[in-house]
Design a protein around this motif. Structure first.
Motif, PDB file in Angstrom:
ATOM      1  N   VAL A   1       0.843  -1.198   0.000  1.00 13.26           N
ATOM      2  CA  VAL A   1       0.000   0.000   0.000  1.00 13.26           C
ATOM      3  C   VAL A   1       0.882   1.252   0.000  1.00 13.26           C
ATOM      4  CG1 VAL A   1      -1.776   1.265   1.265  1.00 13.26           C
ATOM      5  CG2 VAL A   1      -1.840  -1.238   1.185  1.00 13.26           C
ATOM      6  N   LEU A   2       1.911   1.256   0.834  1.00 12.73           N
ATOM      7  CA  LEU A   2       2.826   2.406   0.884  1.00 12.73           C
ATOM      8  C   LEU A   2       3.615   2.531  -0.413  1.00 12.73           C
ATOM      9  CD1 LEU A   2       4.141   2.065   4.546  1.00 12.73           C
ATOM     10  CD2 LEU A   2       2.649   3.859   3.651  1.00 12.73           C
ATOM     11  N   GLY A   3       3.965   1.380  -1.005  1.00 10.35           N
ATOM     12  CA  GLY A   3       4.678   1.433  -2.281  1.00 10.35           C
ATOM     13  C   GLY A   3       3.861   2.135  -3.349  1.00 10.35           C
ATOM     14  N   LYS A   4       2.552   1.891  -3.370  1.00  9.76           N
ATOM     15  CA  LYS A   4       1.687   2.560  -4.343  1.00  9.76           C
ATOM     16  C   LYS A   4       1.444   4.020  -3.957  1.00  9.76           C
ATOM     17  CE  LYS A   4      -0.859   2.719  -8.011  1.00  9.76           C
ATOM     18  NZ  LYS A   4      -0.243   2.598  -9.344  1.00  9.76           N
ATOM     19  N   LEU A   5       1.290   4.276  -2.652  1.00 11.47           N
ATOM     20  CA  LEU A   5       1.073   5.654  -2.202  1.00 11.47           C
ATOM     21  C   LEU A   5       2.265   6.550  -2.525  1.00 11.47           C
ATOM     22  CD1 LEU A   5      -0.690   5.402   1.282  1.00 11.47           C
ATOM     23  CD2 LEU A   5      -1.574   6.477  -0.805  1.00 11.47           C
ATOM     24  N   GLU A   6       3.457   5.949  -2.582  1.00 11.23           N
ATOM     25  CA  GLU A   6       4.644   6.741  -2.905  1.00 11.23           C
ATOM     26  C   GLU A   6       4.522   7.372  -4.275  1.00 11.23           C
ATOM     27  OE1 GLU A   6       8.458   7.688  -4.636  1.00 11.23           O
ATOM     28  OE2 GLU A   6       7.290   5.909  -5.206  1.00 11.23           O
ATOM     29  N   GLU A   7       3.847   6.676  -5.199  1.00 13.94           N
ATOM     30  CA  GLU A   7       3.612   7.236  -6.524  1.00 13.94           C
ATOM     31  C   GLU A   7       2.772   8.507  -6.455  1.00 13.94           C
ATOM     32  OE1 GLU A   7       1.898   4.989  -9.600  1.00 13.94           O
ATOM     33  OE2 GLU A   7       3.525   3.557  -9.768  1.00 13.94           O
ATOM     34  N   VAL A   8       1.854   8.537  -5.489  1.00 12.73           N
ATOM     35  CA  VAL A   8       0.894   9.639  -5.402  1.00 12.73           C
ATOM     36  C   VAL A   8       1.424  10.779  -4.543  1.00 12.73           C
ATOM     37  CG1 VAL A   8      -1.448  10.277  -4.696  1.00 12.73           C
ATOM     38  CG2 VAL A   8      -1.021   8.038  -5.736  1.00 12.73           C
TER      39      VAL A   8
END
Length: 495
Positions: free
Chosen positions: A58-65
């Motif tokens: 989840v954090l890995g994807k949030l880093e994109e945002v």
């Protein structure tokens, strides 16, 4: 100078996150006893581990945002508040809630530390800095339990958590000065909420199912958890193939470097991290060693891992060469674990220490190098996602293999023990106090039960050799981070 300050900051927070997992181990009984919840003692560790594992993708994807800087600073602030709350816990529910917060924030610190390094260094520089940050984990394993015991005895268990505050504040000050602005590159409207929700449910169900499966009799709730997780993961894969912005883009795994690197990361979790928890018990029973002396074998393993991690990181950055380390490292791991499977009980203790040190050296030689390799094989915007993925598969592999080993060893020992000895209540002290023939018989039983376990783990490392051979040959690139490509190809220059 700024990069060195940044590395110091990232090393500090990585050490805090790793230490908070190990330093509590020697304080568990004291904490649970004072809060009146001995039956729930394991949840002090399980709550932390579960939260840190589940939140990685989840954090890995949030880093994109949101960008790595915001997540890192937010995680550090939450970690400090959670540490403060753990020390002030008045009951067990309070403690578990704050430990879950600690685990969630520790995942952000671990993941963003590696992601930030990838964003501010070239691929050639990256292994050296990854090795420095990665040294936090083996050092925490070496000193955490001892430090936890000293702090608990001298100051009280609350300080096991409060000791994070001064170091964390120092790291926060360094971060505000040294951390560059790293903005997100994706629209928040593209976040894969459905995928994140299903994945979180599936992973929680898997970890809980495995945890329950280690209890005697394989409770039905364990099977229900495992079945629910498998169904959930199947649904997750279906969602990811249709999502506009998937949480884990499955297309990444068409890249040879990503596929091989992810497989090797899982093998490390299965082949080494899983067995370290059982090494002291094995040594105590098969070698008639005391509790203190039995800790020398995992210490030798971790020390070998630490030394080779630092050396290969330095060497890869200096020369640009990397391909030989996963091949040689997985070969050493496989050979060492096969040697442990063939080793008769009752040998001098330095022999298993030396063998497991070889396994540690082999694993450390490519453990953090893999992260640098896969980060360079994906577009810059996916750096956080791929970093989360390789860490996640390692933790899942370790969790699953640890549970399987526990069930196998418990069943094997229970089936072979002579009459009068109960596997459920058997302790090393009880065996050491028994007659010499009983000690010898128990030693042979544990050697025979652990031999197939070591052999199976050696086979896992042998599969790692094949995965390592699939890595493309070449040299690490010296191009600035993000400048070399925006396609899913390895950032290497051919030798």
């Amino acid at each position: 100078m700024r990069l060195r300050l940044l590395a110091t900051c990232l090393l500090t927070v990585s050490f805090l996150g790793a230490m908070d997992h190990t330093v509590v181990s020697t304080s568990l009984a004291t904490i649970a006893g004072e809060l009146g919840a001995l039956q729930y003692m394991s949840w002090i560790v399980v709550g932390y581990t579960l939260a840190s594992t589940v939140l990685l993708p989840v954090l890995g994807k949030l880093e994109e945002v949101l960008g790595a800087r915001k997540i890192f600073l937010g995680s550090l602030a939450i970690f400090l508040l959670a540490s403060l709350g753990c020390g002030f816990a008045a009951d067990f529910g309070w403690l578990i809630a704050t430990r879950v917060l600690q685990g969630m924030s520790a995942a952000g610190l671990q993941l963003m530390s590696q992601t930030i390094i990838a964003r501010v260094t070239t691929q050639r520089e990256r292994p050296r800095y990854m090795a420095i940050i990665g040294a936090a984990f083996p050092v925490a394993i070496l000193v955490g339990p001892l430090l936890g015991g000293i702090i608990t005895e001298q100051w009280g268990w609350q300080w096991v958590f409060w000791i994070n505050i001064p170091l964390g504040v120092l790291a926060l000050v360094l971060a505000l000065f040294a951390l560059p602005k790293l903005e997100g590159q994706a629209s928040p409207r593209g976040f894969d909420i459905a995928g994140a929700s299903v994945f979180t449910f599936s992973l929680v169900a898997l970890i809980l199912g495995i945890t329950w499966a280690s209890k005697p009799g394989f409770p039905p709730v364990a099977m229900a958890g495992i079945v629910a997780s498998l169904c959930g993961f199947a649904l997750f894969l279906w969602i990811e193939t249709r999502a506009a912005e998937p949480m884990i883009p499955l297309g990444m795994f068409r890249n040879r470097t990503v596929a091989a690197g992810t497989a090797l990361s899982a093998i490390i979790g299965v082949g080494l991290f899983s067995i370290t928890a059982y090494l002291p018990t094995y040594i105590q029973m098969a070698y008639q060693a005391s509790i203190t002396v039995s800790g020398l074998v995992p210490i030798a393993t971790v020390f070998g891992m630490l030394c080779s991690n630092l050396f290969t990181g330095w060497w890869a950055s200096r020369t640009g060469g990397y391909w030989m380390f996963p091949v040689i490292g997985s070969s050493l791991g496989s050979a060492g674990l096969f040697a442990m499977a063939l080793l008769p009980a009752g040998q001098p203790l330095w022999i298993p220490m030396a063998i497991m040190a070889v396994v540690g050296i082999g694993t450390g030689s490519f453990m953090n190098l893999l992260v640098a390799l896969v980060q360079g094989a994906v577009p810059v915007r996916q750096t956080g996602i791929i970093t989360a993925t390789v860490n996640l598969v390692r933790q899942i592999g370790s969790t699953v293999a640890t549970a399987v080993i526990g069930v196998s060893v418990a069943a094997g020992v229970a089936g072979l023990l002579p009459a009068g000895l109960d596997a459920a209540t058997l302790t090393p002290q009880q065996v050491h106090a028994a007659a010499a023939p009983v000690q010898s018989e128990v030693a042979q039983i544990y050697a025979s039960v652990f031999a197939p376990v070591f052999a199976a783990l050696a086979i896992a490392y042998a599969a790692g050799i094949l995965a390592a051979l699939c890595l493309p040959r070449g040299r690490l690139s010296s191009a600035p981070a993000g400048a070399a490509h925006e396609a899913s190809e390895p950032v290497t220059t051919q030798s």
